[in-house]
Write a protein that holds these residues in place. Structure first.
Motif, PDB file in Angstrom:
ATOM      1  N   VAL A   1       8.528   6.013  -0.381  1.00 49.31           N
ATOM      2  CA  VAL A   1       9.320   4.788  -0.477  1.00 49.31           C
ATOM      3  C   VAL A   1      10.683   5.098  -1.074  1.00 49.31           C
ATOM      4  O   VAL A   1      11.717   4.610  -0.593  1.00 49.31           O
ATOM      5  CB  VAL A   1       8.574   3.717  -1.311  1.00 49.31           C
ATOM      6  CG1 VAL A   1       9.464   2.528  -1.589  1.00 49.31           C
ATOM      7  CG2 VAL A   1       7.309   3.282  -0.606  1.00 49.31           C
ATOM      8  N   TRP A   2      10.708   5.930  -2.114  1.00 44.35           N
ATOM      9  CA  TRP A   2      11.978   6.311  -2.728  1.00 44.35           C
ATOM     10  C   TRP A   2      12.852   7.032  -1.702  1.00 44.35           C
ATOM     11  O   TRP A   2      14.045   6.780  -1.617  1.00 44.35           O
ATOM     12  CB  TRP A   2      11.743   7.216  -3.936  1.00 44.35           C
ATOM     13  CG  TRP A   2      13.024   7.708  -4.530  1.00 44.35           C
ATOM     14  CD1 TRP A   2      13.794   7.062  -5.450  1.00 44.35           C
ATOM     15  CD2 TRP A   2      13.696   8.934  -4.232  1.00 44.35           C
ATOM     16  NE1 TRP A   2      14.902   7.814  -5.721  1.00 44.35           N
ATOM     17  CE2 TRP A   2      14.865   8.970  -4.998  1.00 44.35           C
ATOM     18  CE3 TRP A   2      13.413   9.997  -3.387  1.00 44.35           C
ATOM     19  CZ2 TRP A   2      15.751  10.034  -4.937  1.00 44.35           C
ATOM     20  CZ3 TRP A   2      14.296  11.058  -3.329  1.00 44.35           C
ATOM     21  CH2 TRP A   2      15.450  11.070  -4.100  1.00 44.35           C
ATOM     22  N   TYR A   3      12.246   7.913  -0.928  1.00 35.73           N
ATOM     23  CA  TYR A   3      13.025   8.651   0.069  1.00 35.73           C
ATOM     24  C   TYR A   3      13.600   7.707   1.125  1.00 35.73           C
ATOM     25  O   TYR A   3      14.758   7.834   1.516  1.00 35.73           O
ATOM     26  CB  TYR A   3      12.180   9.734   0.751  1.00 35.73           C
ATOM     27  CG  TYR A   3      12.994  10.522   1.732  1.00 35.73           C
ATOM     28  CD1 TYR A   3      13.843  11.523   1.303  1.00 35.73           C
ATOM     29  CD2 TYR A   3      12.951  10.227   3.089  1.00 35.73           C
ATOM     30  CE1 TYR A   3      14.631  12.228   2.204  1.00 35.73           C
ATOM     31  CE2 TYR A   3      13.725  10.925   3.998  1.00 35.73           C
ATOM     32  CZ  TYR A   3      14.568  11.922   3.546  1.00 35.73           C
ATOM     33  OH  TYR A   3      15.347  12.598   4.432  1.00 35.73           O
ATOM     34  N   LEU A   4      12.813   6.747   1.583  1.00 31.49           N
ATOM     35  CA  LEU A   4      13.297   5.797   2.580  1.00 31.49           C
ATOM     36  C   LEU A   4      14.387   4.893   2.021  1.00 31.49           C
ATOM     37  O   LEU A   4      15.286   4.455   2.741  1.00 31.49           O
ATOM     38  CB  LEU A   4      12.146   4.947   3.106  1.00 31.49           C
ATOM     39  CG  LEU A   4      11.131   5.671   3.976  1.00 31.49           C
ATOM     40  CD1 LEU A   4       9.954   4.762   4.267  1.00 31.49           C
ATOM     41  CD2 LEU A   4      11.764   6.157   5.258  1.00 31.49           C
TER      42      LEU A   4
ATOM     43  N   LEU B   1       0.830  -1.208   0.000  1.00 27.38           N
ATOM     44  CA  LEU B   1       0.000   0.000   0.000  1.00 27.38           C
ATOM     45  C   LEU B   1       0.862   1.254   0.000  1.00 27.38           C
ATOM     46  O   LEU B   1       0.577   2.211  -0.731  1.00 27.38           O
ATOM     47  CB  LEU B   1      -0.915   0.020   1.225  1.00 27.38           C
ATOM     48  CG  LEU B   1      -2.151  -0.857   1.192  1.00 27.38           C
ATOM     49  CD1 LEU B   1      -2.873  -0.783   2.533  1.00 27.38           C
ATOM     50  CD2 LEU B   1      -3.078  -0.449   0.080  1.00 27.38           C
ATOM     51  N   LEU B   2       1.902   1.233   0.793  1.00 29.26           N
ATOM     52  CA  LEU B   2       2.810   2.372   0.848  1.00 29.26           C
ATOM     53  C   LEU B   2       3.468   2.592  -0.516  1.00 29.26           C
ATOM     54  O   LEU B   2       3.570   3.722  -0.982  1.00 29.26           O
ATOM     55  CB  LEU B   2       3.871   2.138   1.928  1.00 29.26           C
ATOM     56  CG  LEU B   2       4.789   3.292   2.260  1.00 29.26           C
ATOM     57  CD1 LEU B   2       3.995   4.437   2.867  1.00 29.26           C
ATOM     58  CD2 LEU B   2       5.872   2.844   3.211  1.00 29.26           C
ATOM     59  N   GLY B   3       3.879   1.518  -1.171  1.00 28.88           N
ATOM     60  CA  GLY B   3       4.513   1.636  -2.483  1.00 28.88           C
ATOM     61  C   GLY B   3       3.580   2.142  -3.552  1.00 28.88           C
ATOM     62  O   GLY B   3       3.973   2.920  -4.425  1.00 28.88           O
ATOM     63  N   VAL B   4       2.327   1.733  -3.506  1.00 32.94           N
ATOM     64  CA  VAL B   4       1.367   2.150  -4.527  1.00 32.94           C
ATOM     65  C   VAL B   4       0.919   3.596  -4.315  1.00 32.94           C
ATOM     66  O   VAL B   4       0.877   4.383  -5.252  1.00 32.94           O
ATOM     67  CB  VAL B   4       0.145   1.200  -4.543  1.00 32.94           C
ATOM     68  CG1 VAL B   4      -0.975   1.762  -5.391  1.00 32.94           C
ATOM     69  CG2 VAL B   4       0.549  -0.170  -5.057  1.00 32.94           C
ATOM     70  N   PHE B   5       0.607   3.947  -3.081  1.00 30.20           N
ATOM     71  CA  PHE B   5       0.021   5.263  -2.830  1.00 30.20           C
ATOM     72  C   PHE B   5       1.032   6.335  -2.432  1.00 30.20           C
ATOM     73  O   PHE B   5       0.728   7.515  -2.529  1.00 30.20           O
ATOM     74  CB  PHE B   5      -1.074   5.153  -1.760  1.00 30.20           C
ATOM     75  CG  PHE B   5      -2.245   4.359  -2.232  1.00 30.20           C
ATOM     76  CD1 PHE B   5      -3.072   4.841  -3.220  1.00 30.20           C
ATOM     77  CD2 PHE B   5      -2.506   3.108  -1.697  1.00 30.20           C
ATOM     78  CE1 PHE B   5      -4.152   4.112  -3.672  1.00 30.20           C
ATOM     79  CE2 PHE B   5      -3.577   2.369  -2.140  1.00 30.20           C
ATOM     80  CZ  PHE B   5      -4.404   2.866  -3.132  1.00 30.20           C
TER      81      PHE B   5
ATOM     82  N   THR C   1      17.584  16.284  -4.222  1.00 31.64           N
ATOM     83  CA  THR C   1      17.308  15.438  -5.374  1.00 31.64           C
ATOM     84  C   THR C   1      15.867  14.979  -5.334  1.00 31.64           C
ATOM     85  O   THR C   1      15.294  14.787  -4.267  1.00 31.64           O
ATOM     86  CB  THR C   1      18.207  14.183  -5.364  1.00 31.64           C
ATOM     87  OG1 THR C   1      19.449  14.470  -4.765  1.00 31.64           O
ATOM     88  CG2 THR C   1      18.443  13.670  -6.749  1.00 31.64           C
ATOM     89  N   GLU C   2      15.305  14.811  -6.487  1.00 33.44           N
ATOM     90  CA  GLU C   2      13.947  14.295  -6.617  1.00 33.44           C
ATOM     91  C   GLU C   2      13.997  12.963  -7.356  1.00 33.44           C
ATOM     92  O   GLU C   2      14.876  12.745  -8.193  1.00 33.44           O
ATOM     93  CB  GLU C   2      13.074  15.286  -7.405  1.00 33.44           C
ATOM     94  CG  GLU C   2      12.798  16.581  -6.677  1.00 33.44           C
ATOM     95  CD  GLU C   2      11.913  16.394  -5.465  1.00 33.44           C
ATOM     96  OE1 GLU C   2      10.964  15.605  -5.530  1.00 33.44           O
ATOM     97  OE2 GLU C   2      12.206  17.029  -4.432  1.00 33.44           O
ATOM     98  N   PRO C   3      13.056  12.061  -7.087  1.00 36.83           N
ATOM     99  CA  PRO C   3      13.048  10.780  -7.805  1.00 36.83           C
ATOM    100  C   PRO C   3      12.621  10.975  -9.260  1.00 36.83           C
ATOM    101  O   PRO C   3      11.835  11.867  -9.578  1.00 36.83           O
ATOM    102  CB  PRO C   3      12.016   9.947  -7.042  1.00 36.83           C
ATOM    103  CG  PRO C   3      11.130  10.946  -6.398  1.00 36.83           C
ATOM    104  CD  PRO C   3      11.981  12.136  -6.103  1.00 36.83           C
TER     105      PRO C   3
END
Length: 106
Positions: free
Chosen positions: A67-70, A58-62, A79-81
């Motif tokens: 998730v990228w930051y973690l 759920l965390l990955g989808v929404f 930086t931005e993803p």
């Protein structure tokens, strides 16, 4: 200020994950009945590993940016993803949702 705000977000996410883990283990242990006279145990509850994987999905989808930051963002500054990273996090999150559902009810 932004870095301080990001640290607060990470701490809140870690606390939320710990609460989910405790909740999942609590559900699993309270609904598992091991008091049968013939030695069998009737497991009627949700598998805690499935609940955890489902929550991560759920965390990955929404929240793919979180998730990228973690995963990577805390290592670098300003930086931005990329769009590809966000799409990959959503796809992996969807896969984790399916796996988590399968494990929860198996």
């Amino acid at each position: 200020m932004t870095n301080k705000l990001s640290n607060v977000k990470v701490k809140l996410i870690v606390i939320a994950v710990v609460i989910i883990i405790v909740f999942a283990v609590g559900i699993y242990s309270t609904v598992t009945d091991s008091g049968h006279s013939n030695g069998e145990s009737a497991e009627m509850g949700l598998n805690p590993l499935g609940v955890i994987i489902f929550a991560l999905g759920l965390l990955g989808v929404f929240r793919p940016k979180t998730v990228w930051y973690l995963e990577i963002g805390w290592k670098v500054k300003d930086t931005e993803p990329s769009e590809l990273a966000l799409i990959a996090n959503r796809v992996i999150g969807g896969i984790l949702l399916i796996i988590g559902l399968g494990l929860m009810f198996s």
